[in-house]
Write a protein that holds these residues in place. Sequence first.
Motif, short mmCIF file in Angstrom:
data_model
loop_
_atom_site.label_atom_id
_atom_site.label_comp_id
_atom_site.label_asym_id
_atom_site.label_seq_id
_atom_site.Cartn_x
_atom_site.Cartn_y
_atom_site.Cartn_z
N UNK A 1 27.73 33.65 38.05
CA UNK A 1 28.85 32.77 38.35
C UNK A 1 28.56 31.92 39.59
N UNK A 2 28.99 30.68 39.59
CA UNK A 2 28.81 29.84 40.78
C UNK A 2 29.65 30.36 41.94
N UNK A 3 29.15 30.19 43.14
CA UNK A 3 29.82 30.75 44.31
C UNK A 3 31.19 30.13 44.53
N UNK A 4 31.37 28.86 44.14
CA UNK A 4 32.65 28.21 44.41
C UNK A 4 33.80 28.87 43.65
N UNK A 5 33.52 29.59 42.55
CA UNK A 5 34.60 30.24 41.80
C UNK A 5 35.22 31.38 42.60
N UNK A 6 34.44 31.98 43.51
CA UNK A 6 34.95 33.11 44.28
C UNK A 6 35.91 32.68 45.38
N UNK A 7 36.00 31.40 45.62
CA UNK A 7 36.96 30.88 46.59
C UNK A 7 37.98 30.04 45.84
N UNK A 8 38.96 30.75 45.27
CA UNK A 8 39.93 30.09 44.41
C UNK A 8 41.29 30.73 44.62
N UNK A 9 42.23 29.93 45.07
CA UNK A 9 43.56 30.46 45.38
C UNK A 9 44.56 30.27 44.25
N UNK A 10 44.13 29.61 43.15
CA UNK A 10 45.06 29.34 42.05
C UNK A 10 44.93 30.34 40.92
N UNK A 11 43.79 31.01 40.80
CA UNK A 11 43.57 31.95 39.70
C UNK A 11 44.58 33.10 39.74
N UNK A 12 45.22 33.33 38.60
CA UNK A 12 46.15 34.45 38.46
C UNK A 12 45.55 35.54 37.58
N UNK A 13 44.78 35.12 36.57
CA UNK A 13 44.15 36.07 35.65
C UNK A 13 42.72 35.63 35.37
N UNK A 14 41.77 36.55 35.48
CA UNK A 14 40.36 36.26 35.26
C UNK A 14 39.74 37.33 34.38
#
Length: 492
Positions: free
Chosen positions: A135-148
């Motif tokens: 996974x790209x590193x930018x995905x780990x800094x995400x404040x909108x994700x509710x379900x992954x």
Amino acid sequence: MDVKRLKLVEEEDRISDLPDSMIHHILSFLPSTREAIQTGILSKRWRNQWTCVPVLIFDSPSYGMYSNQSDQNFLRLIENSLPLYDCSKMNKLQLGYNFKKDPDFASKISFATRKHVDKLILDCYFPFSVDCYLLPEFLLDNSSLVELKMSYCFFRLDWSVNWGSLKSLEIVGWGLICRPSIGKLVFCCPLLESLEFRNSNMGMNGDDDDDDVIASKSLKRLILVEITIDHHMKISCPNLAELVICPNHSYGLPDKMIEISCPNLESVELHSSGIQTYKLVNCPSLVYADLDFEIHTSENGENVAKQNLQQLQHVKELTIRSWFIKILSALEMEGLSYRMLNNKNLTLRLTNFEQFLGIECALRSSPALERLVIKLPVYVGRMTADLSDLYEPCWDLNDCGENYYSNSNETDFNCSVSHLKFVKIFGLNKRDAKSKLVINFIEFLLKNARVLEKLVLVISKDRGTDFGYKVSQKVLNFPRRSRYAIVDLLYS
């Protein structure tokens, strides 16, 4: 005339008058974005509405297969569709196809983050390979994700993780490429309510001296199946309601303690192929418990077993291995009577037939028991050059029917089966002489269980013998105290 009427019907637009919110709602129920684009009967206005639907699902029609024209068309569809998406907010994006066929897979994930997606599903399985998608590193800094939800993806937890809004996380397949703790990941998700790992290398702690502590006030559901556990683990979640732990059989070590302190825990399943010590410390709300593990025979193991027993007082449905019978028998030998269990359903997994001697203790400890299931040990016969002796009965049915419980307090034991309505016994096999204890136990139940409605006996089928017929003749002739009792004999 007919042609003209047909043309009018084709041009008739019954959709355009609907409000945009309703059109979006209708489009969100289509199986995939592909069908929304290719729906030819829609008006031009509606065909453009797909660019604002809140749910986009891309599932490859040739999922899991090698590259072909269909895959190329599918990828071209995605490439042409995403740039046209106009909404600033997306509810759900699902990408389900072989990531190795898409050299620009990261751009799709970037698209999801730019659209502030709530629910992201990445199913990246690549057949016949152990490769997973990094996974790209930018995905780990995400404040909108509710379900992954991720399948066969992995990421580095030594990267900075910021999932401040995440409530549900599910990982199937490899999850990490370093050795962090589950507790660290939970700490990075302060609102997390559901955490599920299956077939993952999660659970390995990077510090050999520290315990893996999972502490969360928001976590309500924790599922850890086929994961590696090679450290002591403590689970302290005050609002956890469901817990399932099934360690990887290849790596789970028998001397590791898993301590559970969850005052609102209602359902728990704890499994281990070997001897794995689970310690229930503070679980007064348990209603369902499946404790499929053994406990060390050491003094410390006996103390843990007694403490676990104290936590099962309010369980209504209990599935347990032989340590339950062992500890109850030990307590009775010490002169202690244990009648604290309120379970109505009890399933016993026995490892040897001698444990039938302790079933009496198990029944006395559960005076409200209505349903009893006994799973007998699997018989592994010795190999012999002359296979004919495998078909010779190893015990005489005429020896059955002895009063096996003659030394018991008959009145006391009769009270323990006073509510018993259903009994099922799996795995009766003629090749073990001690299995005649099963027949004696059945006779005693039929004579004393006054509200028994059904007794099912599942017999291991042996070709060329009349073992099943002899058992049926013996059991069906036993007297029954309950006039409604039905006896079924089945072959496995």
